[in-house]
Motif scaffolding. Sequence first.
Motif, PDB file in Angstrom:
ATOM      1  N   THR A 131       0.844  -1.191   0.000  1.00  0.00           N
ATOM      2  CA  THR A 131       0.000   0.000   0.000  1.00  0.00           C
ATOM      3  C   THR A 131       0.885   1.248   0.000  1.00  0.00           C
ATOM      4  O   THR A 131       2.097   1.179   0.256  1.00  0.00           O
ATOM      5  N   ARG A 132       0.304   2.398  -0.273  1.00  0.00           N
ATOM      6  CA  ARG A 132       1.081   3.642  -0.240  1.00  0.00           C
ATOM      7  C   ARG A 132       1.677   3.878   1.138  1.00  0.00           C
ATOM      8  O   ARG A 132       2.818   4.343   1.257  1.00  0.00           O
ATOM      9  N   ASP A 133       0.898   3.549   2.165  1.00  0.00           N
ATOM     10  CA  ASP A 133       1.400   3.738   3.526  1.00  0.00           C
ATOM     11  C   ASP A 133       2.589   2.817   3.791  1.00  0.00           C
ATOM     12  O   ASP A 133       3.587   3.224   4.404  1.00  0.00           O
ATOM     13  N   GLU A 134       2.518   1.561   3.327  1.00  0.00           N
ATOM     14  CA  GLU A 134       3.623   0.630   3.532  1.00  0.00           C
ATOM     15  C   GLU A 134       4.874   1.070   2.770  1.00  0.00           C
ATOM     16  O   GLU A 134       5.999   0.970   3.283  1.00  0.00           O
ATOM     17  N   VAL A 135       4.689   1.540   1.543  1.00  0.00           N
ATOM     18  CA  VAL A 135       5.831   2.059   0.781  1.00  0.00           C
ATOM     19  C   VAL A 135       6.507   3.184   1.544  1.00  0.00           C
ATOM     20  O   VAL A 135       7.747   3.226   1.666  1.00  0.00           O
ATOM     21  N   ALA A 136       5.714   4.085   2.077  1.00  0.00           N
ATOM     22  CA  ALA A 136       6.277   5.218   2.812  1.00  0.00           C
ATOM     23  C   ALA A 136       7.013   4.756   4.065  1.00  0.00           C
ATOM     24  O   ALA A 136       8.097   5.265   4.392  1.00  0.00           O
ATOM     25  N   ARG A 137       6.446   3.782   4.770  1.00  0.00           N
ATOM     26  CA  ARG A 137       7.080   3.281   5.989  1.00  0.00           C
ATOM     27  C   ARG A 137       8.408   2.564   5.685  1.00  0.00           C
ATOM     28  O   ARG A 137       9.388   2.717   6.408  1.00  0.00           O
ATOM     29  N   ILE A 138       8.406   1.736   4.616  1.00  0.00           N
ATOM     30  CA  ILE A 138       9.639   1.023   4.250  1.00  0.00           C
ATOM     31  C   ILE A 138      10.708   2.015   3.804  1.00  0.00           C
ATOM     32  O   ILE A 138      11.884   1.909   4.203  1.00  0.00           O
ATOM     33  N   ALA A 139      10.317   2.978   2.986  1.00  0.00           N
ATOM     34  CA  ALA A 139      11.281   3.974   2.516  1.00  0.00           C
ATOM     35  C   ALA A 139      11.878   4.751   3.682  1.00  0.00           C
ATOM     36  O   ALA A 139      13.091   5.023   3.712  1.00  0.00           O
ATOM     37  N   LEU A 140      11.040   5.096   4.660  1.00  0.00           N
ATOM     38  CA  LEU A 140      11.518   5.841   5.822  1.00  0.00           C
ATOM     39  C   LEU A 140      12.442   4.980   6.669  1.00  0.00           C
ATOM     40  O   LEU A 140      13.497   5.439   7.138  1.00  0.00           O
ATOM     41  N   ALA A 141      12.074   3.708   6.874  1.00  0.00           N
ATOM     42  CA  ALA A 141      12.909   2.810   7.674  1.00  0.00           C
ATOM     43  C   ALA A 141      14.245   2.549   6.994  1.00  0.00           C
ATOM     44  O   ALA A 141      15.276   2.401   7.657  1.00  0.00           O
ATOM     45  N   PHE A 142      14.253   2.507   5.673  1.00  0.00           N
ATOM     46  CA  PHE A 142      15.505   2.312   4.938  1.00  0.00           C
ATOM     47  C   PHE A 142      16.394   3.549   5.085  1.00  0.00           C
ATOM     48  O   PHE A 142      17.592   3.437   5.378  1.00  0.00           O
ATOM     49  N   THR A 143      15.804   4.719   4.923  1.00  0.00           N
ATOM     50  CA  THR A 143      16.567   5.964   5.030  1.00  0.00           C
ATOM     51  C   THR A 143      17.101   6.169   6.443  1.00  0.00           C
ATOM     52  O   THR A 143      18.173   6.764   6.626  1.00  0.00           O
ATOM     53  N   ALA A 144      16.386   5.663   7.445  1.00  0.00           N
ATOM     54  CA  ALA A 144      16.830   5.823   8.837  1.00  0.00           C
ATOM     55  C   ALA A 144      18.152   5.108   9.106  1.00  0.00           C
ATOM     56  O   ALA A 144      18.803   5.359  10.135  1.00  0.00           O
ATOM     57  N   GLN A 145      18.577   4.223   8.221  1.00  0.00           N
ATOM     58  CA  GLN A 145      19.830   3.485   8.385  1.00  0.00           C
ATOM     59  C   GLN A 145      20.995   4.150   7.646  1.00  0.00           C
ATOM     60  O   GLN A 145      22.055   3.559   7.463  1.00  0.00           O
ATOM     61  N   ALA A 146      20.803   5.405   7.241  1.00  0.00           N
ATOM     62  CA  ALA A 146      21.812   6.109   6.452  1.00  0.00           C
ATOM     63  C   ALA A 146      23.046   6.451   7.281  1.00  0.00           C
ATOM     64  O   ALA A 146      22.985   6.608   8.504  1.00  0.00           O
ATOM     65  N   ASP A 147      24.158   6.579   6.580  1.00  0.00           N
ATOM     66  CA  ASP A 147      25.391   7.059   7.194  1.00  0.00           C
ATOM     67  C   ASP A 147      25.313   8.575   7.365  1.00  0.00           C
ATOM     68  O   ASP A 147      24.314   9.202   7.006  1.00  0.00           O
ATOM     69  N   ALA A 148      26.384   9.147   7.888  1.00  0.00           N
ATOM     70  CA  ALA A 148      26.390  10.583   8.190  1.00  0.00           C
ATOM     71  C   ALA A 148      26.175  11.442   6.947  1.00  0.00           C
ATOM     72  O   ALA A 148      25.638  12.562   7.037  1.00  0.00           O
ATOM     73  N   ASP A 149      26.573  10.930   5.777  1.00  0.00           N
ATOM     74  CA  ASP A 149      26.409  11.711   4.543  1.00  0.00           C
ATOM     75  C   ASP A 149      25.029  11.554   3.927  1.00  0.00           C
ATOM     76  O   ASP A 149      24.753  12.083   2.843  1.00  0.00           O
ATOM     77  N   GLY A 150      24.146  10.805   4.588  1.00  0.00           N
ATOM     78  CA  GLY A 150      22.783  10.652   4.108  1.00  0.00           C
ATOM     79  C   GLY A 150      22.554   9.500   3.159  1.00  0.00           C
ATOM     80  O   GLY A 150      21.418   9.259   2.728  1.00  0.00           O
TER      81      GLY A 150
END
Length: 286
Positions: free
Chosen positions: A223-242
């Motif tokens: 769903t759109r909500d799940e896509v947004a949640r997965i994308a956010l959780a993936f980005t939350a694992q970023a290094d200092a440079d983003g």
Amino acid sequence: MSQPPAPLFSSARHRAQRDRMARQPAGADFLAPIIAETLLDRLSMVTRDFARTLLIGAHDAALIDHLRGTGTALTLVEAGPGLAAATGAVESEVNALDLPFASFDLILWPGGFDSVNDVPGALVRLRALLAPDGLLLGSFVGDGSLARLRRATMADGVRPIARMHPQVDLAAMGNLLQRTGFTLPVVDVEALTVRYADWFALVRDLRAAGLSSRLAAAPPPLTRDEVARIALAFTAQADADGRIAESFRLIHFSGWAPHPDQPRPARRGSGTASLADALKPRPDQG
């Protein structure tokens, strides 16, 4: 009479993925040249010629051209009907290959091993296609890959549904080669890290490399909500440079069809040195 287990992977989805790869721009699949270079490097260390070669997968034109340039008689096998027709390949899944026994000196399998329904059966079939002292050489994305993506798909609010393939590890691969009759098996792993700006860039790479899901029990669309949640959780694992560092663990494997002239391990109990004697302290050690 017991029923055979339901297939884990969908052949129809596999064929569709392969044909989609044929329609994408050149260079879209970043993994193909990396795997091809690794296989060719390993092949260059084998001090013999291979007169007849079977290549599983017809998506890498550069690899095909290189092999033909060596003078080997090259046969292509491809599951995607469109890609098979465009390249002159034999259209077939690995499990269903119907070619003469002992008709190849070399089989190259650059990816796809990890999504075969009957892995032992496929390896037995390939061993039968090899002439004595023939070589099987391949690579696939193995255990430990895409760890950050896997964590992201388990984010709060995302349905707990299997969306990613189970992964084959190093030890299992070695055991499979031995069980299916290959000699002198070698299995090792190459760690590859790719840094992404976001989850969507990773998804594009996975689709281009034919690594998106082909599970037979196709999960429902996100769903759109799940896509947004997965994308956010993936980005939350970023290094200092983003940027997010994702891992691909490439498992490389090789095995030979048996031949009487191959080296053999020593018979158990044939050693002449005693382990107990070897462990005794030398006189200069007191």
